[in-house]
Scaffold this motif. Structure first.
Motif, PDB file in Angstrom:
ATOM      1  N   PRO A  46      46.591   8.710   7.403  1.00 11.43           N
ATOM      2  CA  PRO A  46      45.857   7.681   8.254  1.00 11.43           C
ATOM      3  C   PRO A  46      46.584   7.102   9.313  1.00 11.43           C
ATOM      4  O   PRO A  46      47.275   5.881   9.481  1.00 11.43           O
ATOM      5  CB  PRO A  46      45.878   6.468   7.006  1.00 11.43           C
ATOM      6  N   VAL A  47      46.563   7.919  10.404  1.00 11.90           N
ATOM      7  CA  VAL A  47      47.061   7.535  11.706  1.00 11.90           C
ATOM      8  C   VAL A  47      46.097   7.477  12.755  1.00 11.90           C
ATOM      9  O   VAL A  47      45.233   8.265  12.819  1.00 11.90           O
ATOM     10  CB  VAL A  47      48.046   8.597  12.234  1.00 11.90           C
ATOM     11  N   PRO A 104      49.197   8.634  18.184  1.00  8.48           N
ATOM     12  CA  PRO A 104      49.724   7.698  19.379  1.00  8.48           C
ATOM     13  C   PRO A 104      51.021   6.754  18.951  1.00  8.48           C
ATOM     14  O   PRO A 104      51.696   6.229  19.717  1.00  8.48           O
ATOM     15  CB  PRO A 104      48.485   6.758  19.514  1.00  8.48           C
ATOM     16  N   GLU A 105      51.305   6.805  17.888  1.00  9.02           N
ATOM     17  CA  GLU A 105      52.497   6.036  17.505  1.00  9.02           C
ATOM     18  C   GLU A 105      53.737   6.528  17.583  1.00  9.02           C
ATOM     19  O   GLU A 105      54.853   5.996  17.337  1.00  9.02           O
ATOM     20  CB  GLU A 105      52.288   5.786  15.824  1.00  9.02           C
ATOM     21  N   ALA A 106      53.710   7.859  18.224  1.00  7.23           N
ATOM     22  CA  ALA A 106      54.886   8.798  18.557  1.00  7.23           C
ATOM     23  C   ALA A 106      55.783   8.009  19.459  1.00  7.23           C
ATOM     24  O   ALA A 106      56.956   8.059  19.345  1.00  7.23           O
ATOM     25  CB  ALA A 106      54.536   9.975  18.924  1.00  7.23           C
ATOM     26  N   ALA A 107      55.170   7.061  20.368  1.00  5.13           N
ATOM     27  CA  ALA A 107      55.872   6.465  21.081  1.00  5.13           C
ATOM     28  C   ALA A 107      56.885   5.477  20.408  1.00  5.13           C
ATOM     29  O   ALA A 107      58.193   5.380  20.875  1.00  5.13           O
ATOM     30  CB  ALA A 107      55.005   5.447  22.008  1.00  5.13           C
ATOM     31  N   MET A 108      56.501   4.957  19.248  1.00  3.65           N
ATOM     32  CA  MET A 108      57.464   3.980  18.462  1.00  3.65           C
ATOM     33  C   MET A 108      58.852   4.811  18.204  1.00  3.65           C
ATOM     34  O   MET A 108      59.784   4.188  18.300  1.00  3.65           O
ATOM     35  CB  MET A 108      56.740   3.305  17.426  1.00  3.65           C
ATOM     36  N   GLN A 109      58.543   6.049  17.544  1.00  2.00           N
ATOM     37  CA  GLN A 109      59.713   6.810  17.353  1.00  2.00           C
ATOM     38  C   GLN A 109      60.778   7.096  18.401  1.00  2.00           C
ATOM     39  O   GLN A 109      61.854   6.917  18.192  1.00  2.00           O
ATOM     40  CB  GLN A 109      59.183   8.049  16.562  1.00  2.00           C
ATOM     41  N   LEU A 110      59.925   7.247  19.517  1.00  2.00           N
ATOM     42  CA  LEU A 110      61.132   7.761  20.563  1.00  2.00           C
ATOM     43  C   LEU A 110      61.787   6.701  21.297  1.00  2.00           C
ATOM     44  O   LEU A 110      62.825   6.545  21.131  1.00  2.00           O
ATOM     45  CB  LEU A 110      60.066   8.036  21.987  1.00  2.00           C
ATOM     46  N   ALA A 137      50.790   9.092  28.488  1.00  2.00           N
ATOM     47  CA  ALA A 137      50.468  10.648  28.183  1.00  2.00           C
ATOM     48  C   ALA A 137      50.331  10.686  26.598  1.00  2.00           C
ATOM     49  O   ALA A 137      49.342  11.347  25.979  1.00  2.00           O
ATOM     50  CB  ALA A 137      51.554  11.405  28.696  1.00  2.00           C
ATOM     51  N   ILE A 138      51.131  10.135  25.882  1.00  2.00           N
ATOM     52  CA  ILE A 138      51.113  10.174  24.476  1.00  2.00           C
ATOM     53  C   ILE A 138      49.876   9.566  23.966  1.00  2.00           C
ATOM     54  O   ILE A 138      48.989  10.327  23.237  1.00  2.00           O
ATOM     55  CB  ILE A 138      52.336   9.277  23.732  1.00  2.00           C
TER      56      ILE A 138
END
Length: 428
Positions: free
Chosen positions: A311-312, A364-370, A393-394
């Motif tokens: 659920p992303v 799109p939540e990959a930015a939070m991990q970075l 970009a993400i």
């Protein structure tokens, strides 16, 4: 040529959306749902503008707007509540249709009520669990059992659609060696609680990182200026055995508080939401690997039966609705049912297979991990941690892959409205 007749196995969001779309297209469909008395269960769900467009073209837009919240903004934050990225959503982003945050059970009730009115009670058969099917020439024979009496019945139609969820009996028959869903070694805790509005009362907030994060958004107005607020906690549980997938498994709030007791922000006191929640539900984070085909002759898959995903990005329910509309269009534009199902498969499956994998990587939540990796203790300026170009970009890559960009949603032709017609609602 006689009109097509369609058996829909599963009366969830995807199955009911398909039944309504087939009716709009002049095709007879009959829904078979395993649950005897479908109840408005669950918590929150986000309907993307792409899905709201389709439900609006089914005549349900006003009902959804009345019982849901028109989402206007998405904020991504780190685990101490600092803003990483903010973007407008729905009408505020330039879509012609809103993004609506809504209680899943109430959405289900709207769809079920509309289906009963339009295709008739006789075409919605509850307490009927699909056991198996076989294709014979130009028809499909499906065997159902009654959940209470155990009695069996066989139904025949031109097409069978498996909209029967992540444990789909249709998918199990066409992929007998697939096994159980893939456990991501994370658990989810979910609840809905009446609370004072946070921020502007129309914002979704996702905070944290891959191993521990929260998602919070309002789903309905309630008395006294409060909002029914949906919240989700998600965290990694390395080494834990997979929990049974039970949407109604309750958990003590102390278990959730022990993991998120420090998540108090200037704009939201999250532990208080946990403490005030009347019921908290726990379930494992699961999905399935992409498959090489959905359609097999006169049989196809739809929704979670076709592309069960994490659920992303608020995608699962919305994409099931788009599946339904795409399949209905293929059936009215392609004379041969087998060719129509192949066309639907070719149009939807590659995109959904890509989305399954993107969701495993946080979408799109990959930015939070970075940001967590680069600045685990917070930051003075987000620009010192991640550039605007990298953020855009993400986020934009995910939107384009999911068909969520404004241009695509606003300007593509309608799937069915131009060719809609009405047929009698008697069962086949």
């Amino acid at each position: 040529m006689k009109p097509a007749q369609v058996i829909i196995a599963g009366g969830g969001i995807g199955g009911l959306s398909l039944a309504l779309s087939l009716h709009q297209a002049g095709i007879r469909g009959c829904v078979y749902e395993a649950v005897r008395d479908p109840l408005p269960l669950g918590v929150g769900i986000n309907l993307q503008p792409s899905a709201v467009r389709e439900l609006t073209e089914l005549g349900l837009g006003d009902s959804l707007a009345h019982i849901g919240i028109g989402t206007r903004r998405l904020n991504l934050c780190n685990k101490i509540g600092q803003l990483i990225h903010s973007e407008p959503r729905g009408l505020a982003a330039g879509y012609r249709w809103p993004q609506i945050s809504i209680h899943r059970g109430e959405l289900q009730s709207v769809l079920l009520r509309a289906a009963r009115e339009r295709i008739g009670d006789g075409n919605i058969r509850t307490g009927a669990k699909l056991r198996s099917f076989e294709q014979r020439g130009e028809s499909v024979r499906a065997r159902f059992s009654d959940g209470e009496s155990g009695s069996e019945r066989v139904e025949e139609a031109d097409i069978l659609v498996g909209a029967d969820g992540i444990h789909s009996a249709v998918r199990r028959q066409v992929y007998p060696d697939e096994g159980e869903p893939r456990f991501a070694h994370q658990i989810l805790w979910r609840a809905a609680v009446e609370a004072e509005p946070f921020l502007d009362g129309q914002t979704i907030v996702i905070a944290g990182h891959f191993d521990q994060r929260i998602i919070v958004y309002p789903i309905r107005k309630v008395a006294g200026g409060k909002l029914l607020t949906n919240w989700i906690c998600q965290m990694t549980v390395p080494g834990q055995a997979q929990l049974p997938e039970n949407w109604n498994r309750r958990v003590e709030k102390e278990k959730v508080l022990s993991a998120f007791e420090r998540w108090r922000f200037p704009w939201l006191d999250f532990p208080t939401l946990i403490e005030r929640s009347p019921s908290i539900f726990e379930f494992p984070l699961v999905d399935r690997d992409p498959v090489p085909a959905w359609s097999f002759g006169r049989v196809t898959l739809l929704g979670d039966a076709a592309h069960p995903m994490q659920p992303v990005g608020g995608q699962a329910g919305s994409q099931a609705i788009l599946d339904a509309r795409t399949l209905a269009r293929a059936l009215i534009e392609t004379v041969d049912p087998v060719a129509a199902l192949k066309r639907y498969d070719a149009e939807r499956r590659p995109t959904m297979n890509d989305l399954i994998l993107r969701n495993r990587n946080l979408g799109p939540e990959a930015a939070m991990q970075l940001v967590e990796e680069r600045a685990p203790n917070g930051f003075a300026r987000i620009e010192d941690v991640i550039s605007r170009h990298e953020l855009d970009a993400i986020v934009k890559s995910f939107s384009a892959a999911a068909g969520l960009d404004v241009e695509s949603v606003n300007h593509r032709p309608s799937y069915l409205v131009a060719s809609a017609r009405i047929i009698p609602t008697s069962p086949f």
